[in-house]
Design a protein around this motif. Structure first.
Motif, PDB file in Angstrom:
ATOM      1  N   VAL A  64       0.838  -1.107  -0.061  1.00 44.32           N
ATOM      2  CA  VAL A  64      -0.011  -0.135   0.063  1.00 44.32           C
ATOM      3  C   VAL A  64       0.863   1.244  -0.217  1.00 44.32           C
ATOM      4  O   VAL A  64       0.869   2.083  -0.776  1.00 44.32           O
TER       5      VAL A  64
ATOM      6  N   PHE B 245      -0.703   6.857  -4.684  1.00 46.91           N
ATOM      7  CA  PHE B 245      -2.004   6.993  -5.332  1.00 46.91           C
ATOM      8  C   PHE B 245      -2.298   8.535  -5.510  1.00 46.91           C
ATOM      9  O   PHE B 245      -1.406   9.471  -4.931  1.00 46.91           O
TER      10      PHE B 245
ATOM     11  N   ALA C 107      -6.927   6.854  -4.275  1.00 48.38           N
ATOM     12  CA  ALA C 107      -7.285   6.455  -2.986  1.00 48.38           C
ATOM     13  C   ALA C 107      -8.572   7.326  -2.526  1.00 48.38           C
ATOM     14  O   ALA C 107      -8.674   8.412  -2.886  1.00 48.38           O
TER      15      ALA C 107
ATOM     16  N   HIS D 269     -11.191   7.852   1.086  1.00 48.54           N
ATOM     17  CA  HIS D 269     -11.394   7.607   2.430  1.00 48.54           C
ATOM     18  C   HIS D 269     -12.601   8.027   3.280  1.00 48.54           C
ATOM     19  O   HIS D 269     -12.756   9.339   3.724  1.00 48.54           O
TER      20      HIS D 269
ATOM     21  N   ARG E 289      -5.961  -0.881  -9.661  1.00 43.32           N
ATOM     22  CA  ARG E 289      -5.549  -0.571  -8.266  1.00 43.32           C
ATOM     23  C   ARG E 289      -5.753   0.622  -7.625  1.00 43.32           C
ATOM     24  O   ARG E 289      -5.795   1.828  -8.113  1.00 43.32           O
ATOM     25  N   TYR E 290      -6.479   0.261  -6.342  1.00 48.42           N
ATOM     26  CA  TYR E 290      -7.158   1.498  -5.582  1.00 48.42           C
ATOM     27  C   TYR E 290      -6.962   1.168  -4.203  1.00 48.42           C
ATOM     28  O   TYR E 290      -6.825  -0.079  -3.923  1.00 48.42           O
ATOM     29  N   LEU E 291      -7.272   2.162  -3.272  1.00 47.65           N
ATOM     30  CA  LEU E 291      -7.342   2.021  -1.966  1.00 47.65           C
ATOM     31  C   LEU E 291      -8.461   2.479  -1.451  1.00 47.65           C
ATOM     32  O   LEU E 291      -8.822   3.685  -1.695  1.00 47.65           O
ATOM     33  N   HIS E 292      -9.342   1.523  -0.704  1.00 47.60           N
ATOM     34  CA  HIS E 292     -10.630   2.149  -0.052  1.00 47.60           C
ATOM     35  C   HIS E 292     -10.327   1.954   1.465  1.00 47.60           C
ATOM     36  O   HIS E 292      -9.880   0.917   2.023  1.00 47.60           O
ATOM     37  N   ASN E 293     -10.389   3.202   2.067  1.00 46.84           N
ATOM     38  CA  ASN E 293     -10.013   3.145   3.459  1.00 46.84           C
ATOM     39  C   ASN E 293     -11.159   3.833   4.404  1.00 46.84           C
ATOM     40  O   ASN E 293     -10.994   4.927   4.831  1.00 46.84           O
TER      41      ASN E 293
ATOM     42  N   PHE F 145      -6.914  -2.602  -2.454  1.00 53.95           N
ATOM     43  CA  PHE F 145      -6.752  -2.526  -0.874  1.00 53.95           C
ATOM     44  C   PHE F 145      -7.913  -1.893  -0.350  1.00 53.95           C
ATOM     45  O   PHE F 145      -8.254  -1.092  -0.566  1.00 53.95           O
ATOM     46  N   GLN F 146      -8.305  -2.549   0.737  1.00 55.54           N
ATOM     47  CA  GLN F 146      -9.280  -1.993   1.627  1.00 55.54           C
ATOM     48  C   GLN F 146      -8.779  -2.043   2.999  1.00 55.54           C
ATOM     49  O   GLN F 146      -8.379  -3.278   3.475  1.00 55.54           O
TER      50      GLN F 146
END
Length: 429
Positions: free
Chosen positions: A63, A68, A175, A177, A203-207, A233-234
């Motif tokens: 991560v 991002f 990304a 949030h 490809r991504y980030l979920h936060n 990614f979570q």
């Protein structure tokens, strides 16, 4: 922005510096104070490493190294979305509330986007979350743009609400949030079915971070179906506080994503409060899923139940860390915790760490863990009756998971879980 600046903690801090003037709440001193304090803490802590005990089994370098950008929603109109599960649906795309795609209708309780409600949320936003202790919560507090705000008045039966989160997909990693605030006042009830999906090749980030308040005698049922894209990614964190006689019932299914962390903090703050935290993790080759729970028994006569099951195939890794903390005042606590894992491959790995920390002397608490492969005798029994090997293996896996899913009382929630499990299964690697 070059790769060095765009990645790691510095990448997110650089993004915060660039977005300061555009993030919601810019003109609200209390919001800006929350963000600046979170940025200071994130700058100091950075991403947690495996030297931190709570992150011993989960490496966040994929991560941190990804790099991002700001999420740019490109999903089309509501016709692009899967059919809703119920009449009331709140849709989020790349962490932003999409009112045009939502079907909120009229009801006795309010459902709104956080960005538009922000002026009314002073004292509520940030009341439960702990960015000073959790770097990923600090990251969310620093960069949140939107979220869901739900308030169910006292005595109101809120029925069913769907919270659907989608990643739109873009060429550059993004990304987002979201910050979700849910409050049930005394005697209220609500069932939330939460889903998270995204494109397989993006490809991504979920936060996401949830702050949940369950008042005296209220009941919240929270079903979560995580089916993020294969490269996603979570890193989700839930904080829930349950008052006297209240109930928080959570079931989380992790069936997608490259690296997933499901972290839940629940405080049973009043006598006779109850919490159920159950779930399942379905992991294929290359996936890593971490369920970490902290259950704080802070009042007497409370009960908690935790059962998590993990199925692993190929070279995958699952983690379960569960801690029950019983304060001295929490006499007559009844707590149970169980983690069970089914390994379908010699390359699969499970790390299980159940914990009890008890300071009261009148309690009934237990924990346990089991790890094993498919039962050879059961497999032989099915094969002897003409069932092909792969079908027999599938039946045994489904049976292993069925016990957990059957405990979900709400029919719509259970159907969503069963559909996700059915869609996940394929012959083991």
């Amino acid at each position: 922005m070059n790769a060095a600046v765009n990645s790691g903690a510095e990448g997110f801090l650089h993004r915060f510096d660039g977005l300061r003037a555009r993030l919601p709440g810019t003109r609200m001193p209390w919001v800006q104070a929350l963000r600046e304090d979170a940025a200071t803490r994130f700058r100091s802590a950075g991403f947690p490493t495996r030297r931190v005990e709570a992150w011993k089994y989960t490496d966040l370098r994929p991560v941190s190294d990804a790099g991002f950008d700001e999420a740019l929603s490109i999903l089309g109109d509501s016709a692009d979305l899967p059919a809703p599960l119920c009449d009331r649906r709140a849709v989020f795309v790349d962490g932003r509330f999409r009112e045009d795609a939502s079907t909120l209708g009229s009801a006795e309780f309010a459902v709104d986007g956080l960005a538009q409600r922000l002026p009314q949320l002073e004292g509520r936003l940030g009341s439960l979350a702990r960015p000073q202790e959790e770097p990923l919560v600090a990251l969310n507090t620093m960069l949140f743009e939107d979220g869901l705000v739900v308030t169910v008045p006292a005595g109101v039966a809120g029925g069913l609400l769907e919270l659907a989160s989608f990643a739109s997909g873009s060429e550059r990693p993004a990304a987002f949030h979201p910050r979700h605030l849910i409050r049930l006042e005394a005697g209220a009830s609500l069932t939330i079915v939460e889903s998270a999906r995204g494109p397989a090749e993006t490809r991504y980030l979920h936060n996401p971070v949830f702050e949940i308040e369950v008042a005296e005698g209220a009941t919240l049922t929270h079903t979560r179906v995580q089916q993020e894209g294969a490269k996603a990614f979570q890193l989700g964190t839930i904080y829930a506080r349950v008052e006297a006689g209240g109930t928080y019932d959570n079931f989380t299914l992790n069936a997608g994503g490259r690296l997933v962390r499901n972290e839940i903090h629940v405080t049973l703050a009043g006598p006779r409060a109850t919490c159920h935290m159950n779930g399942a993790q379905l992991l294929r080759h290359g996936q890593h899923a971490d369920t970490t729970t902290f259950l704080d028994h802070a009042a007497p006569d409370c009960a908690s139940r935790q059962t998590y099951k993990t199925v692993l195939s190929g070279k995958s890794r699952g983690v379960f860390q569960g801690k029950i903390h019983v304060h001295q005042v929490a006499q007559r606590t009844d707590g149970y915790q169980m983690n069970q894992a089914l390994l379908l491959s010699p390359d699969a790995e499970i790390d299980s760490k159940p914990q009890l920390e008890i300071y009261a002397d009148d309690v009934k608490c237990s924990h346990g863990a089991t790890v094993g492969a498919l039962d050879a005798e059961q497999l032989f029994y099915l094969r002897a009756r003409g069932i092909p090997e792969e079908a027999a293996r599938s039946m045994l896996v489904q049976a292993f998971l069925a016990e957990a899913i059957e405990g979900v009382a709400d029919a719509t929630s259970r159907a969503a879980l069963e559909a996700a499990v059915s869609g996940w299964w394929e012959p083991a690697a």
